[in-house]
Design an enzyme around this catalytic site. Structure first.
Site, mmCIF file in Angstrom:
data_model
loop_
_atom_site.group_PDB
_atom_site.id
_atom_site.type_symbol
_atom_site.label_atom_id
_atom_site.label_comp_id
_atom_site.label_asym_id
_atom_site.label_seq_id
_atom_site.Cartn_x
_atom_site.Cartn_y
_atom_site.Cartn_z
ATOM 1 N N GLU A 1 2.921 5.371 6.041
ATOM 2 C CA GLU A 1 2.432 5.682 5.271
ATOM 3 C C GLU A 1 1.982 6.805 5.005
ATOM 4 O OE1 GLU A 1 1.086 3.206 2.702
ATOM 5 O OE2 GLU A 1 0.457 2.004 3.231
ATOM 6 N N HIS B 1 8.340 4.617 1.748
ATOM 7 C CA HIS B 1 7.378 4.062 2.485
ATOM 8 C C HIS B 1 8.682 4.060 4.370
ATOM 9 C CE1 HIS B 1 4.432 3.294 -0.159
ATOM 10 N NE2 HIS B 1 3.489 3.611 0.949
ATOM 11 N N GLU C 1 -0.044 9.509 2.916
ATOM 12 C CA GLU C 1 -0.787 9.480 1.557
ATOM 13 C C GLU C 1 -1.268 10.073 1.436
ATOM 14 O OE1 GLU C 1 0.350 5.118 -0.200
ATOM 15 O OE2 GLU C 1 -1.362 5.287 1.028
ATOM 16 N N CYS D 1 -5.661 -2.183 -3.022
ATOM 17 C CA CYS D 1 -5.051 -0.562 -2.423
ATOM 18 C C CYS D 1 -4.195 -0.081 -3.948
ATOM 19 C CB CYS D 1 -4.908 -0.497 -1.524
ATOM 20 S SG CYS D 1 -6.221 0.005 -0.021
ATOM 21 N N HIS E 1 2.676 11.293 -0.987
ATOM 22 C CA HIS E 1 2.685 10.186 -2.194
ATOM 23 C C HIS E 1 0.864 10.336 -2.752
ATOM 24 C CE1 HIS E 1 3.314 6.565 -0.383
ATOM 25 N NE2 HIS E 1 2.889 6.492 -0.736
ATOM 26 N N GLU F 1 -5.076 -8.149 -7.993
ATOM 27 C CA GLU F 1 -5.253 -8.561 -6.238
ATOM 28 C C GLU F 1 -6.862 -9.382 -6.852
ATOM 29 O OE1 GLU F 1 -5.183 -5.715 -3.879
ATOM 30 O OE2 GLU F 1 -3.489 -5.373 -4.269
ATOM 31 N N HIS G 1 -1.078 2.735 -5.676
ATOM 32 C CA HIS G 1 -0.455 3.561 -6.177
ATOM 33 C C HIS G 1 -0.487 3.633 -7.901
ATOM 34 C CE1 HIS G 1 1.991 2.388 -2.441
ATOM 35 N NE2 HIS G 1 1.295 3.282 -2.261
#
Length: 208
Positions: free
Chosen positions: A117, A28, A119, A70, A35, A90, A72
């Protein structure tokens, strides 16, 4: 939040093919490294989707409204396993069935933090019963709210600075999926061109 910056993410080519790994922080930092990521929408029995306002401590786009969750996946990690883990961390919900409804590949710059970002974002959908109670982690989530997709799309046009830059793209993928003649079966309860958005198991990976 700092510890998650050292977790690994999976770098990918423009077609989503794995191409190595980097830490969250490295991926980032401008100009960014493409990614793999995921964006989850939870949808209730009334057809509303759950939005979260990102916590003020987020290193990218703090206090912007985004989709439900959200994150990864780690290198080689199954997308749904990673997404289910982030939903638990979360929002305090577990055992959520998820289906993939599209991919949104984008680039966005955060003018406040200088992070970016870049992505290859898998959009995931989960169905949840109306009235489900959540236990949001205040280090991740400032507020939650339910909204219909038509209202969300109007607000994205009229108040874009209020929302995370990827939300318009992932909401469009969800809308296209829901309006398709033969969508995949709904989950049980409980290669796109790079777009520019915004104003400017293996080792676990954190949320984004």
């Amino acid at each position: 939040m700092t510890a998650r910056e050292s977790h690994l993410v999976e770098l990918v080519g423009e077609d989503g093919t794995p191409a190595g790994s980097a830490t969250v922080q490295e991926a980032h930092e401008a100009p960014g490294q493409l990614h793999r990521a995921f964006s989850v929408f939870l949808r209730d029995d009334r057809g509303r989707v759950l939005l979260q306002q990102r916590a003020a401590t987020k290193t990218r786009f703090p206090l912007r409204w985004g989709n439900t969750c959200c994150g990864h996946p780690g290198p080689g990690e199954d997308l749904t396993v990673a997404a289910q883990r982030r939903l638990k961390e979360e929002l305090g919900v577990a055992g959520m069935g998820l289906v993939e409804v599209g991919v949104y590949t984008y680039f966005a710059e955060d003018p406040m933090t200088g992070r970016v970002e870049r992505e290859y974002d898998h959009v995931l959908l989960g169905q949840i019963a109306t009235g489900t109670e959540f236990q949001p982690d205040p280090a991740e989530v400032a507020r939650l709210r339910w909204t219909g997709l038509p209202d969300l799309r109007q607000r994205l046009e009229s108040e874009p600075e209020t929302y995370a830059p990827w939300l318009s793209g992932v909401a469009e993928r969800l809308s296209s999926y829901l309006s398709s003649p033969s969508p995949l079966p709904s989950p049980p309860s409980g290669s796109a061109a790079l777009e520019r958005s915004g104003s400017s198991v293996p080792e676990r990976s954190g949320g984004r």
